[in-house]
Design an enzyme around this catalytic site. Structure first.
Site, PDB file in Angstrom:
ATOM      1  N   GLN A 121      10.698  31.478  35.119  1.00 44.57           N
ATOM      2  CA  GLN A 121      10.522  32.939  35.149  1.00 44.57           C
ATOM      3  C   GLN A 121       9.181  33.434  35.665  1.00 44.57           C
ATOM      4  O   GLN A 121       9.140  34.362  36.470  1.00 44.57           O
ATOM      5  CB  GLN A 121      10.747  33.518  33.748  1.00 44.57           C
ATOM      6  CG  GLN A 121      10.685  35.031  33.710  1.00 44.57           C
ATOM      7  CD  GLN A 121      10.868  35.636  32.343  1.00 44.57           C
ATOM      8  OE1 GLN A 121      10.557  36.797  32.113  1.00 44.57           O
ATOM      9  NE2 GLN A 121      11.384  34.878  31.399  1.00 44.57           N
ATOM     10  N   GLN A 175      -3.692  59.219  19.199  1.00 47.41           N
ATOM     11  CA  GLN A 175      -2.639  60.127  18.765  1.00 47.41           C
ATOM     12  C   GLN A 175      -1.628  59.326  17.944  1.00 47.41           C
ATOM     13  O   GLN A 175      -1.002  58.401  18.468  1.00 47.41           O
ATOM     14  CB  GLN A 175      -1.923  60.780  19.964  1.00 47.41           C
ATOM     15  CG  GLN A 175      -2.858  61.347  21.033  1.00 47.41           C
ATOM     16  CD  GLN A 175      -3.739  62.449  20.507  1.00 47.41           C
ATOM     17  OE1 GLN A 175      -3.396  63.153  19.574  1.00 47.41           O
ATOM     18  NE2 GLN A 175      -4.924  62.610  21.112  1.00 47.41           N
ATOM     19  N   LYS A 196       1.655  22.457  27.150  1.00 48.65           N
ATOM     20  CA  LYS A 196       2.834  23.113  27.723  1.00 48.65           C
ATOM     21  C   LYS A 196       2.917  24.547  27.211  1.00 48.65           C
ATOM     22  O   LYS A 196       2.601  24.815  26.053  1.00 48.65           O
ATOM     23  CB  LYS A 196       4.107  22.353  27.352  1.00 48.65           C
ATOM     24  CG  LYS A 196       4.241  20.997  28.022  1.00 48.65           C
ATOM     25  CD  LYS A 196       5.567  20.344  27.677  1.00 48.65           C
ATOM     26  CE  LYS A 196       5.727  19.019  28.410  1.00 48.65           C
ATOM     27  NZ  LYS A 196       7.030  18.367  28.074  1.00 48.65           N
ATOM     28  N   LYS A 206       9.380  13.674  46.937  1.00 45.77           N
ATOM     29  CA  LYS A 206       9.023  12.276  46.689  1.00 45.77           C
ATOM     30  C   LYS A 206       9.274  11.398  47.910  1.00 45.77           C
ATOM     31  O   LYS A 206       8.801  10.264  47.960  1.00 45.77           O
ATOM     32  CB  LYS A 206       9.812  11.741  45.489  1.00 45.77           C
ATOM     33  CG  LYS A 206       9.465  12.436  44.176  1.00 45.77           C
ATOM     34  CD  LYS A 206      10.272  11.871  43.023  1.00 45.77           C
ATOM     35  CE  LYS A 206       9.906  12.565  41.716  1.00 45.77           C
ATOM     36  NZ  LYS A 206      10.689  12.051  40.564  1.00 45.77           N
ATOM     37  N   TYR A 214       5.304  28.182  27.047  1.00 52.59           N
ATOM     38  CA  TYR A 214       6.526  28.953  27.219  1.00 52.59           C
ATOM     39  C   TYR A 214       6.198  30.400  26.883  1.00 52.59           C
ATOM     40  O   TYR A 214       5.104  30.707  26.383  1.00 52.59           O
ATOM     41  CB  TYR A 214       7.640  28.430  26.309  1.00 52.59           C
ATOM     42  CG  TYR A 214       8.305  27.173  26.810  1.00 52.59           C
ATOM     43  CD1 TYR A 214       9.520  27.225  27.480  1.00 52.59           C
ATOM     44  CD2 TYR A 214       7.712  25.933  26.611  1.00 52.59           C
ATOM     45  CE1 TYR A 214      10.141  26.070  27.944  1.00 52.59           C
ATOM     46  CE2 TYR A 214       8.311  24.777  27.070  1.00 52.59           C
ATOM     47  CZ  TYR A 214       9.528  24.847  27.733  1.00 52.59           C
ATOM     48  OH  TYR A 214      10.123  23.706  28.200  1.00 52.59           O
ATOM     49  N   ASN A 223       4.271  27.146  39.995  1.00 49.31           N
ATOM     50  CA  ASN A 223       4.001  27.217  38.553  1.00 49.31           C
ATOM     51  C   ASN A 223       4.424  25.920  37.853  1.00 49.31           C
ATOM     52  O   ASN A 223       4.957  25.932  36.760  1.00 49.31           O
ATOM     53  CB  ASN A 223       4.676  28.440  37.915  1.00 49.31           C
ATOM     54  CG  ASN A 223       6.193  28.380  37.962  1.00 49.31           C
ATOM     55  OD1 ASN A 223       6.781  27.832  38.890  1.00 49.31           O
ATOM     56  ND2 ASN A 223       6.843  28.964  36.963  1.00 49.31           N
ATOM     57  N   PHE A 224       4.142  24.794  38.533  1.00 47.77           N
ATOM     58  CA  PHE A 224       4.360  23.489  37.918  1.00 47.77           C
ATOM     59  C   PHE A 224       3.313  23.255  36.829  1.00 47.77           C
ATOM     60  O   PHE A 224       2.361  24.029  36.674  1.00 47.77           O
ATOM     61  CB  PHE A 224       4.243  22.383  38.967  1.00 47.77           C
ATOM     62  CG  PHE A 224       5.320  22.389  40.013  1.00 47.77           C
ATOM     63  CD1 PHE A 224       6.636  22.128  39.679  1.00 47.77           C
ATOM     64  CD2 PHE A 224       5.020  22.656  41.340  1.00 47.77           C
ATOM     65  CE1 PHE A 224       7.637  22.135  40.649  1.00 47.77           C
ATOM     66  CE2 PHE A 224       6.004  22.666  42.315  1.00 47.77           C
ATOM     67  CZ  PHE A 224       7.315  22.404  41.965  1.00 47.77           C
ATOM     68  N   ASP A 248       5.729  35.519  30.561  1.00 51.23           N
ATOM     69  CA  ASP A 248       6.248  35.061  31.846  1.00 51.23           C
ATOM     70  C   ASP A 248       6.145  36.142  32.924  1.00 51.23           C
ATOM     71  O   ASP A 248       5.338  36.046  33.841  1.00 51.23           O
ATOM     72  CB  ASP A 248       7.702  34.608  31.690  1.00 51.23           C
ATOM     73  CG  ASP A 248       7.814  33.175  31.187  1.00 51.23           C
ATOM     74  OD1 ASP A 248       7.011  32.334  31.622  1.00 51.23           O
ATOM     75  OD2 ASP A 248       8.708  32.889  30.379  1.00 51.23           O
TER      76      ASP A 248
END
Length: 407
Positions: free
Chosen positions: A16, A243, A134, A73, A136, A94-95, A166
């Site tokens: 995402q 306010q 990691k 690879k 999330y 975004n690895f 994300d």
């Protein structure tokens, strides 16, 4: 002509945070080529509602892009990637930390291949102690200050439904990429753009850091909390700003039959009349913001005694007629069916060749000279022939590359 027409984006993002960034760039007119492993972005398969077709998770984050597949690879895959980099203006990924380096393409190598390249990376964290953790969505909310300040005082920390970890980070990345493109016009050089999810969430929570510092000078009177420690507390639906505001119940009492009301100084007199308590407009115990500040809970209780007798749309019309800021709590179903949002192009229906029509959010960035037409997201590898053909790969080699698992 679109704002970013002619800008080529090599999109190595997935899930995402990255796709939300590159989709906005595509809506602004950039040519976004989504580079996927031969198995595809994992979200093509996640949370499927229709068997065997790309999920809504994927389709709603990848409109207006083209898709190619590549096995990074393989040696031929690395050669093709080299040509793609030379041809790109922006590379977005975004690895996990160091993943592109391990593929053989650290920033220094990318600069050699294309000195004008803007290399944008989205990570979970910065370069400090959390760098290899990691991340999330909700982890970013937890570590960026959002969860500790969301919820009610006597309840647990809560995640927000808005994807600030994300998609919020993706929007921050768009800003950095656009700035780098603008600077390149003057310098001729590309540069790194790095955005961390924790940092983006913290940026969106800056008013809570404001209040953390204000605590040193005493309780936060704009909050409904009775006691304060040395941290900004959870304060329910309080605005916490200059306010006061709160979500009050409306008829018939369903889970989203609420309206959020802001009480400005100038709005107290008309509001007191609307709720049937006109005498409070001149009562010294209620007439000034300072007088009301110590009993905000009672003030909103008085307002709710009136709103609970009316549906939220009636309340919306009555309060807006008196110029009192308010907004009904809209459910996801109400938003999807909202005629105004449809007319504004913010809720749109998009055709898809395999799943049929689906509903998604249109571009929130609206430029008068660069209108956005939301187009269907690409099928996996749909543009292999077109993009690789531009690099000189013929039909025969394409078939061989596919047979060998390179694309």
């Amino acid at each position: 002509m679109k704002a970013l027409e002619g800008v080529r984006i090599l999109d190595m993002t997935h899930v995402q945070s990255g796709p939300s960034c590159t989709q906005l760039l595509a809506w602004l007119g950039a040519d976004v080529v989504k580079l996927e492993a031969p198995t595809g972005d994992i979200t093509r398969q996640q949370l499927r509602d229709v068997p065997g077709v790309d999920s809504l998770y994927f389709t709603m984050l990848n409109c207006n892009k083209r898709s190619i597949t590549l096995n990074m690879k393989s040696e031929r895959g690395k050669q093709l990637f080299t040509e793609l980099v030379k041809d790109a203006d922006v590379l977005v990924e975004n690895f996990g930390p160091g993943a592109v380096d391990r593929m053989g393409f650290p920033w220094e190598r990318l600069q050699e291949l294309n000195p004008r390249l803007i290399y944008a990376s989205i990570k979970g964290f910065g370069t400090g102690r959390y760098a290899k953790f990691k991340a999330y969505e909700v982890i970013a909310q937890a570590m960026g200050g959002s969860m500790s300040t969301t919820g009610f005082e006597d309840g647990p920390p809560l995640a927000t439904g808005a994807q600030i970890g994300d998609s919020g980070t993706g929007i921050h990345a768009v800003s950095g990429i656009l700035a780098a493109l603008y600077q390149r016009e003057r310098t001729g050089r590309g540069q790194r753009v790095q955005v961390a999810m924790q940092h983006a969430v913290l940026n969106l929570c800056r008013v809570k850091l404001r209040d953390q510092q204000r605590l040193a000078h005493g309780p936060l009177r704009e909050y409904p909390n009775r006691t304060f420690g040395d941290e900004v507390p959870r304060s329910g639906n309080a605005s916490g700003g200059g306010q006061p505001g709160w979500a009050v119940r409306c008829a018939p009492g369903g889970p989203n039959d609420y309206i959020y009301v802001i009480v400005q100084p100038v709005g107290w007199q008309p509001l007191s009349g609307i709720i049937g308590r006109p005498e409070l407009a001149d009562d010294p115990e209620w007439a000034t913001p300072e007088a009301r500040l110590s009993k905000l809970d009672k003030m909103f209780q008085l307002i709710e005694e009136w709103t609970i007798r009316h549906d939220k749309w009636t309340v919306l019309d009555r309060l807006n007629a008196a110029n009192i800021p308010c907004g009904p709590i809209l459910s996801t179903r109400e938003l999807v069916e909202d005629e105004s949002l449809r007319e504004e192009g913010i809720v749109v229906t998009v055709p898809h060749p395999e799943r049929g029509d689906f509903v998604t959010v249109g571009s929130p960035l609206q430029l008068s000279d660069s209108p956005v037409e939301v187009r269907t997201p690409p099928l996996l590898g749909e543009h292999n022939e077109e993009i690789y053909g531009r690099l000189g790969v013929g039909t025969e080699e394409l078939a061989e590359l596919k047979a060998n698992g390179v694309i």
